[in-house]
Design an enzyme around this catalytic site. Sequence first.
Site, PDB file in Angstrom:
ATOM      1  N   GLU A  54       3.288  -3.836   5.194  1.00 42.95           N
ATOM      2  CA  GLU A  54       3.374  -4.902   4.209  1.00 42.95           C
ATOM      3  C   GLU A  54       4.822  -4.989   3.730  1.00 42.95           C
ATOM      4  O   GLU A  54       5.411  -3.952   3.444  1.00 42.95           O
ATOM      5  CB  GLU A  54       2.460  -4.639   3.011  1.00 42.95           C
ATOM      6  CG  GLU A  54       2.433  -5.831   2.071  1.00 42.95           C
ATOM      7  CD  GLU A  54       1.447  -5.663   0.903  1.00 42.95           C
ATOM      8  OE1 GLU A  54       0.862  -4.580   0.735  1.00 42.95           O
ATOM      9  OE2 GLU A  54       1.281  -6.628   0.163  1.00 42.95           O
ATOM     10  N   GLY A 111       4.831   2.678  -4.283  1.00 45.64           N
ATOM     11  CA  GLY A 111       3.894   3.708  -4.733  1.00 45.64           C
ATOM     12  C   GLY A 111       2.919   4.122  -3.640  1.00 45.64           C
ATOM     13  O   GLY A 111       2.777   5.293  -3.325  1.00 45.64           O
ATOM     14  N   MET A 130       0.063   2.332  -0.247  1.00 44.82           N
ATOM     15  CA  MET A 130      -0.296   1.177   0.569  1.00 44.82           C
ATOM     16  C   MET A 130      -1.742   1.271   1.045  1.00 44.82           C
ATOM     17  O   MET A 130      -2.180   2.305   1.530  1.00 44.82           O
ATOM     18  CB  MET A 130       0.675   1.094   1.758  1.00 44.82           C
ATOM     19  CG  MET A 130       0.414  -0.064   2.682  1.00 44.82           C
ATOM     20  SD  MET A 130       0.651  -1.656   1.824  1.00 44.82           S
ATOM     21  CE  MET A 130      -0.555  -2.647   2.697  1.00 44.82           C
ATOM     22  N   GLU A 131      -2.435   0.130   0.914  1.00 40.99           N
ATOM     23  CA  GLU A 131      -3.888   0.087   1.108  1.00 40.99           C
ATOM     24  C   GLU A 131      -4.349  -0.135   2.545  1.00 40.99           C
ATOM     25  O   GLU A 131      -5.444  -0.681   2.750  1.00 40.99           O
ATOM     26  CB  GLU A 131      -4.448  -1.030   0.226  1.00 40.99           C
ATOM     27  CG  GLU A 131      -4.083  -2.476   0.658  1.00 40.99           C
ATOM     28  CD  GLU A 131      -2.856  -3.053  -0.026  1.00 40.99           C
ATOM     29  OE1 GLU A 131      -1.990  -2.271  -0.467  1.00 40.99           O
ATOM     30  OE2 GLU A 131      -2.742  -4.304  -0.104  1.00 40.99           O
ATOM     31  N   HIS A 184      -6.317   2.027  -7.453  1.00 40.32           N
ATOM     32  CA  HIS A 184      -5.731   0.734  -7.059  1.00 40.32           C
ATOM     33  C   HIS A 184      -5.842   0.521  -5.545  1.00 40.32           C
ATOM     34  O   HIS A 184      -6.349  -0.507  -5.090  1.00 40.32           O
ATOM     35  CB  HIS A 184      -4.271   0.689  -7.512  1.00 40.32           C
ATOM     36  CG  HIS A 184      -3.555  -0.561  -7.156  1.00 40.32           C
ATOM     37  ND1 HIS A 184      -3.379  -1.606  -8.043  1.00 40.32           N
ATOM     38  CD2 HIS A 184      -2.953  -0.969  -6.001  1.00 40.32           C
ATOM     39  CE1 HIS A 184      -2.711  -2.574  -7.455  1.00 40.32           C
ATOM     40  NE2 HIS A 184      -2.440  -2.211  -6.211  1.00 40.32           N
ATOM     41  N   GLU A 185      -5.368   1.473  -4.775  1.00 36.95           N
ATOM     42  CA  GLU A 185      -5.383   1.292  -3.315  1.00 36.95           C
ATOM     43  C   GLU A 185      -6.821   1.239  -2.801  1.00 36.95           C
ATOM     44  O   GLU A 185      -7.142   0.441  -1.920  1.00 36.95           O
ATOM     45  CB  GLU A 185      -4.605   2.406  -2.612  1.00 36.95           C
ATOM     46  CG  GLU A 185      -3.166   2.595  -3.101  1.00 36.95           C
ATOM     47  CD  GLU A 185      -2.336   1.322  -3.152  1.00 36.95           C
ATOM     48  OE1 GLU A 185      -2.598   0.391  -2.361  1.00 36.95           O
ATOM     49  OE2 GLU A 185      -1.426   1.247  -4.011  1.00 36.95           O
ATOM     50  N   GLU A 210      -2.887  -8.641  -5.765  1.00 35.96           N
ATOM     51  CA  GLU A 210      -2.244  -7.630  -6.607  1.00 35.96           C
ATOM     52  C   GLU A 210      -2.609  -7.779  -8.086  1.00 35.96           C
ATOM     53  O   GLU A 210      -2.912  -6.794  -8.748  1.00 35.96           O
ATOM     54  CB  GLU A 210      -0.722  -7.650  -6.410  1.00 35.96           C
ATOM     55  CG  GLU A 210      -0.276  -7.218  -5.007  1.00 35.96           C
ATOM     56  CD  GLU A 210      -0.770  -5.834  -4.594  1.00 35.96           C
ATOM     57  OE1 GLU A 210      -1.247  -5.063  -5.457  1.00 35.96           O
ATOM     58  OE2 GLU A 210      -0.699  -5.523  -3.380  1.00 35.96           O
TER      59      GLU A 210
HETATM   60  N1  TRP Z   1       0.284  -3.345  -1.394  1.00 40.80           N
HETATM   61  C1  TRP Z   1       0.954  -2.245  -2.032  1.00 40.80           C
HETATM   62  C2  TRP Z   1       0.270  -2.057  -3.373  1.00 40.80           C
HETATM   63  O1  TRP Z   1      -0.745  -1.506  -3.463  1.00 40.80           O
HETATM   64  C3  TRP Z   1       2.411  -2.508  -2.238  1.00 40.80           C
HETATM   65  C4  TRP Z   1       3.345  -1.949  -1.233  1.00 40.80           C
HETATM   66  C5  TRP Z   1       3.361  -0.718  -0.751  1.00 40.80           C
HETATM   67  C6  TRP Z   1       4.478  -2.587  -0.669  1.00 40.80           C
HETATM   68  N2  TRP Z   1       4.439  -0.562   0.083  1.00 40.80           N
HETATM   69  C7  TRP Z   1       5.124  -1.684   0.137  1.00 40.80           C
HETATM   70  C8  TRP Z   1       5.011  -3.844  -0.789  1.00 40.80           C
HETATM   71  C9  TRP Z   1       6.290  -1.992   0.823  1.00 40.80           C
HETATM   72  C10 TRP Z   1       6.156  -4.172  -0.099  1.00 40.80           C
HETATM   73  C11 TRP Z   1       6.811  -3.257   0.699  1.00 40.80           C
HETATM   74  O2  TRP Z   1       0.625  -2.559  -4.361  1.00 40.80           O
HETATM   75 ZN    ZN Z   2      -1.588  -3.335  -4.751  1.00 43.85          ZN
END
Ligand code: TRP
Ligand code: ZN
Length: 887
Positions: A142, A282, A284-285, A318-319, A341
């Site tokens: 992402e 933080g 990533m899902e 959250h994830e 988000e």
């Molecule tokens: N989707 C992730 C979240 O839970 C955000 C995220 C994680 C992200 N790594 C990233 C966005 C790198 C951009 C680039 O909020």
């Molecule tokens: Zn998120």
Amino acid sequence: MSGHTCAGGSGCPQEERVVSKNRTVYLKDYQPPQWLVDDVYLDFALQPSATEVISTIRYRRNPLAEQGDALLLDGHDMELLSIRLDGELLMPERYRVHAGGLEIPAVPERFTLEVTTRIDPQGNTSLDGLYRSGGNYCTQCEAQGFRKITYYPDRPDVMAPFTVRMTADAADNPVLLSNGNPVASGKLDDGRHWAEWQDPFAKPAYLFALVAGNLACVEDHFVTASGRTIALRIYTEAHHIDQCDHAMASLKRAMRWDEERFGLEYDLDLFMLVAVDDFNMGAMENKGLNIFNSQLVFASPEIATDDDYISIEAVIGHEYFHNWTGNRVTCRDWFQLSLKEGLTVFRDQCFTSDLHSAAVKRIEDVRLLRALQFAEDASPMAHPIRPASYMEINNFYTVTVYEKGAEIVRLYQTLLGIDGFRRGMDLYFQRHDGQAVATEDFLAAMADANDADLSQMQRWYDQAGTPRLSVRMEYDSAAHRCTLHVSQSCPSTPEAEVKQPFLIPLALGLLRADGTPLALQLAGEAEGCGSSRTLLVTEAEQSFTFVNVPEAPVPSLLRDFSAPVILDYPYRAEDDAFLMAYDEDPFNRWAAAQRLAMRTMLAMLAGEAADVELIATAFSRLLADPDLDAALKAEALMLPSESEVADACAVADPGHIHEVREQLRVRIATLLQGELESTHAELAAASGLDDLAMQQRKLKNVCLSYLLTLKTGRVIELAYRCFLQAACMTDQYAALAGLASCDCAERKLALSAFEAQWQGEANVMGKWLAVQAGSSLPDTLEQVKQLLAHPAFDLRNPNKVRALIGTFALRNPALFHAIDGSGYRFVADQVLQLDRMNPQVAARMVRALMNWKRLEPVRSGLMRAQLQRLSDAGLSADVGEIVSKSL
Ligand code: TRP
Ligand code: ZN
């Protein structure tokens, strides 16, 4: 390397930079995808510096899209080795490779494309795409990292089932993971082995993930409401394996909570979470395989503070919650980012709020919103939660899209009630499971499920800026009527000069002089109902009249922060003190304390007489209130931050603001020294990880921080003793952070003891860097520069960059805004270096230089000069967008 096409790879970064610069993407240009993907098969031959990827993808023309037989795929930073269309090797004249992707001019209605690329994970310092962290392979796709792995229609509305096979050296990479379920694995005879994974759920490429390496794993399980058993695994490097219990427990709480609150169950048989040290954000899902910044996984009382414990639980939630809000229902395009988000932040806020103190959670969220999002809304990067254009999408993972987005989702719940909101959510999933949708679809589900007209809500998605809600009260003592005249306005922001009125729920109560609440009866109603209610403000100007009001009341407005607005009411200092003591709404007791503190600081800044006695007395009364829990007392005692004070000034002088805020803290501490000391002593023994102990530690450490402003031998000794005797990181860190701003021998002793104790724990060393970068001592910048060369610092690691450079640039306004411009120059220097390695992280740091227009003239000129200097250098699209929009 002849015969291979270099598409903006590491050998030619300039080309990529020039091309992606100044290209704006517009929401209004959205077109459905020309080609749909039936399935994706990826085969990775993992090697640290030369990984080959074969992607075999079945494409089919989208009947809903325009005609035309060219296939356009995204891709860059790769070497293209070969392309086969339905088995036939394509000669270079059959396709065109450019900086951003690949074009094959004539393709049939349906076909299979096999593309082989070579990438360099080891050399990938952007931490976007496939990269290495701590000797392991991992991915971050992402928003647009997948296009650095293979050529693909890298957009969230192209969804497909993925099958992934990977081979790797077996000794170095015993663990091979991807999304979904493991389907097969085996050994090869050259010391390598392989594994194949299959994800049955169609997903956009941004949710793809791969992890390979030498990882240990803790395993547990969860039984869903419908009785399915889910295997849960957390992977990390072996020496951290005993620090994953809190993360695992948090995951199970999140899974249970989503079933109970939203009726949402997990949908695969396996859920995996991997902790890595090098990560841009933080967590990533990725479907079935969440990847986390290790900072948001590892916890034990010795290494993690109470705040860390709470954020770990919140981010794991959250994830996990993204599995439904983000993955099962995803975004049509990146303009819709807040669809997933904002909603998922709202869900994680409710999760924390249900498990801990709801009032404290609300206060902390609002504190963050006011300090950071209101500032963003007043900055050159101001944008609506659903922006209409962007240059670099990575720059739009903002407090506006996330936190303001969550506030807008909260508005639906405030308007429709908890049950109405749930009906809206149920309909949203019923309609859109498996789809890529837009924020309008969410709004429509909420409206349709409740038979409500919510069309005015759309303005919150389209208009940026923080609305100002002005309220004036008129009391008619003869008629016993009380009228509130309400008006709203919103400043111009880059996307719009003039704003249409917002739909603003205004929750309120009216208090009598003895502090008791009045029953609220609007003119025209038969009787009063309740002491708190929510008015709907829909127009630029409106009036609401309450009847049967026997005396002139004090209004308690915007209870629980019922909308993300700036409230403007002519409260007097005595009203604030009164509301602090009597308001039924704990949030508004806090808000009154903040207002009183803000009023006092603004008076001091203007050189006017400030009534410090009044605020000290009000604080003292709060401290003694047996009905108020310790955390709420702590929150009320924490003054608004320097940046919030700066936002309240027409022209900010950060040096003066720092001085005044410290002065106020000293005067409060002087007046309340006895009470602060006794509260501190009473709470000294708080131990354990339950909410009560956490709340007590919070209050204890707020008291310590006030006492330390006195800088006497006695308080320094107290702080040093707390440091030495600390039984947990919360207390050790609080004492260290306090001492870091005192010029004394104990400061040095504590810093070196902490370093000696924690040099083996990277994340704890991040705290050590941060306390030094946040120090208010005059030589802080000198110290920060020296720390750049310390073994605990690493410019390639985002956590360390945020701890040292980020703390200095974004959380130490007094030193960052040094009147000689040294702070600005330093940050610009670091941004230039960082930008070559990791544009996403550089773009976070450069935001410190954005707001030169709001500063007094000397600093304003110095800051602008550094922006100009950056602008004259070659910049990534990420940093370039922020610099060009700021100038
Ligand atoms: N989707 C992730 C979240 O839970 C955000 C995220 C994680 C992200 N790594 C990233 C966005 C790198 C951009 C680039 O909020
Ligand atoms: Zn998120």
